[in-house]
Design a protein around this motif. Structure first.
Motif, short mmCIF file in Angstrom:
data_model
loop_
_atom_site.label_atom_id
_atom_site.label_comp_id
_atom_site.label_asym_id
_atom_site.label_seq_id
_atom_site.Cartn_x
_atom_site.Cartn_y
_atom_site.Cartn_z
N LYS A 60 1.37 -1.18 0.23
CA LYS A 60 0.00 0.07 0.09
C LYS A 60 1.13 1.06 -0.06
CE LYS A 60 -0.71 -0.42 5.02
NZ LYS A 60 -2.28 -0.13 6.39
N LEU A 66 -5.50 0.93 1.87
CA LEU A 66 -5.53 0.31 1.13
C LEU A 66 -4.13 -1.25 0.99
CD1 LEU A 66 -9.71 0.01 0.55
CD2 LEU A 66 -8.82 -0.03 2.32
N TYR A 70 -6.29 -6.59 -0.10
CA TYR A 70 -7.88 -6.00 0.48
C TYR A 70 -8.84 -5.26 -0.32
CZ TYR A 70 -10.66 -3.97 4.47
OH TYR A 70 -11.44 -4.00 4.77
N HIS A 74 -12.06 -7.09 -1.05
CA HIS A 74 -13.09 -5.58 -0.91
C HIS A 74 -14.59 -6.08 -1.80
CE1 HIS A 74 -14.94 -1.86 0.19
NE2 HIS A 74 -15.25 -1.61 -1.48
N SER A 103 -9.98 -7.81 7.45
CA SER A 103 -8.45 -8.18 7.01
C SER A 103 -7.63 -9.36 7.39
CB SER A 103 -8.25 -7.00 8.73
OG SER A 103 -9.25 -7.52 10.01
#
Length: 193
Positions: A60, A66, A70, A74, A103
């Protein structure tokens, strides 16, 4: 020679006239436009994630952003959220997918994240087949992850899905460039045949 030219003209005339006719109206032009855009977004996202090395899925740009992993998990969750509201079709997801915190899912290996994302994309493409221009404005009740519901419209769900995928593709493309990887939409296009 004049007869040969006249014969060639007569043979070519029907093709020329047909080319001048307006195209037949497309069935469901609104949903066809969404379907085309979503198919492209799903393809670009899958190609982008495929081209990022697995050891970069924890990347990231800043602590507040994020990770690539992730974003992948997502997108899978959001795709199910939006596309479950396209019609009666509902996804079948494993208990592990539903109960594992985001997470933790973000740290799953690249291969597992891509399986989840590709399954969500396939579900969305099947769910979108339920939508047409006559039912796209229908009222639906969106189920939120916290168990609550809220009224909305099917078109809001279709548009939300398209915008969400476009937003995350843009985000991912920036992450790729920061890692010296060209995103799929920046690659040279194949020559026309």
């Amino acid at each position: 020679m004049k007869r040969l030219y006249a014969a060639m003209l007569l043979l070519a005339l029907p093709t020329f006239v047909a080319a001048q006719q307006p195209a037949a109206p497309q069935t469901d032009p609104i949903t066809a436009a969404f379907r085309g855009r979503l198919t492209t977004l799903h393809r670009n996202l899958a190609q982008a994630f495929d081209s990022i090395p697995g050891d970069k899925f924890g990347y990231k740009p800043t602590p507040a952003q994020l990770t690539i992993g992730y974003i992948a998990q997502h997108l899978a969750n959001d795709n199910y959220l939006f596309c479950s509201n396209f019609g009666d079709m509902k996804p079948t997801r494993s208990n592990m997918e539903l109960t594992t915190p985001d997470s933790v899912k973000a740290t799953w290996p690249k291969a597992e994240l891509l399986v989840q994302l590709k399954a969500a994309n396939a579900f969305c493409e099947s769910a979108l087949a339920q939508v047409n221009d006559q039912n796209i404005s229908a009222a639906v009740t969106m189920s939120l992850p916290n168990g609550q519901t809220r009224p909305t419209t099917r078109i809001a769900m279709v548009l939300g899905h398209a915008l969400d995928n476009a937003d995350h593709y843009s985000q991912l493309a920036n992450y790729m460039r920061l890692n010296n990887i060209l995103p799929p939409t920046a690659l040279p296009r194949p020559a026309a045949r």
